[in-house]
Design an enzyme around this catalytic site. Sequence first.
Site, mmCIF file in Angstrom:
data_model
loop_
_atom_site.group_PDB
_atom_site.id
_atom_site.type_symbol
_atom_site.label_atom_id
_atom_site.label_comp_id
_atom_site.label_asym_id
_atom_site.label_seq_id
_atom_site.Cartn_x
_atom_site.Cartn_y
_atom_site.Cartn_z
ATOM 1 N N ARG A 128 0.816 -1.210 0.000
ATOM 2 C CA ARG A 128 0.000 0.000 0.000
ATOM 3 C C ARG A 128 0.862 1.279 0.000
ATOM 4 N NH1 ARG A 128 -5.389 -0.102 0.841
ATOM 5 N NH2 ARG A 128 -5.415 -2.200 1.696
ATOM 6 N N HIS A 133 -19.730 10.047 -0.921
ATOM 7 C CA HIS A 133 -20.232 8.775 -0.404
ATOM 8 C C HIS A 133 -21.743 8.702 -0.661
ATOM 9 C CE1 HIS A 133 -20.326 5.224 2.102
ATOM 10 N NE2 HIS A 133 -21.382 5.727 2.722
HETATM 11 C C1 GRF Z 1 -20.620 6.737 -6.375
HETATM 12 O O1 GRF Z 1 -21.844 6.222 -5.949
HETATM 13 C C2 GRF Z 1 -19.900 7.378 -5.216
HETATM 14 O O2 GRF Z 1 -20.770 7.939 -4.290
HETATM 15 C C3 GRF Z 1 -19.155 6.220 -4.616
HETATM 16 O O3 GRF Z 1 -18.764 5.417 -5.676
HETATM 17 C C4 GRF Z 1 -19.647 5.633 -6.772
HETATM 18 C C5 GRF Z 1 -18.781 6.044 -7.928
HETATM 19 O O4 GRF Z 1 -19.518 6.174 -9.095
HETATM 20 N N1 GRF Z 1 -18.054 6.686 -3.814
HETATM 21 P P1 GRF Z 1 -18.871 6.879 -10.347
HETATM 22 O O5 GRF Z 1 -17.614 6.090 -10.691
HETATM 23 O O6 GRF Z 1 -18.559 8.286 -9.981
HETATM 24 O O7 GRF Z 1 -19.897 6.778 -11.443
#
Ligand code: GRF
Length: 216
Positions: free
Chosen positions: A69, A113
């Site tokens: 990591r 999120h």
């Molecule tokens: C979204 O739902 C975001 O909230 C989460 O991961 C997803 C990513 O979707 N963290 P995208 O790749 O932006 O379409």
Amino acid sequence: MNAQRKRTAILISGRGSNMRALIEAARVPSFPAEIVLVLSNRPDAAGLGFAKENGIATAVIDHKIHAGREDFERSMQVMLELHRIDYICLAGFMRMLTPWFVGQWEGRMLNIHPALLPAYRGLHTHERALADGVKIHGCTVHFVVPAVDEGPIIAQAAVPVLDSDTPDTLARRVLNEEHIIYPAALARLASGKVWIEGNRVFTGDPHKEAPPLRVP
Ligand code: GRF
């Protein structure tokens, strides 16, 4: 073009629809941030194509070919420094970050999120919200801290949960809101009018109430 625009990198692992919303918002010359780099940990991330088509530098730092990591994150850090990045937006970036990396970007890294934090940290948020029978769900943009899906909240949007909802229909409506609040939150941060006290994020004149970011 505004010379003061903040140089912003978007970190993705997949589809990149939030990345796209950020790129589109930042096309407006008066937007206070400029998207100068899209970095993916997966060579096959679909979002990379859109970034390239839009003339944005892309980089793949494949976590699988790094010893661990920290090694992976040091490679990312070199790339970010090379591009003189001011801010990072995590947009569906599916790697846990070490306290070292988070520390490099304290107050300068946002995440989106798909839930109204602090409810539903982690994965499968829409399924869990439906299983709990909540009537309001939504999304959150927050500063990244070492603990996953924690950190001061800069923007949230709520959506009603409908009787007819499935995880997919709910996800779609939440995603529409994500695409609105993420650029708005980045604009607030990049305009330099944001400060953090404890877990609270304030914007603008401390004596005036800032307008809420998206409470539909
Ligand atoms: C979204 O739902 C975001 O909230 C989460 O991961 C997803 C990513 O979707 N963290 P995208 O790749 O932006 O379409």
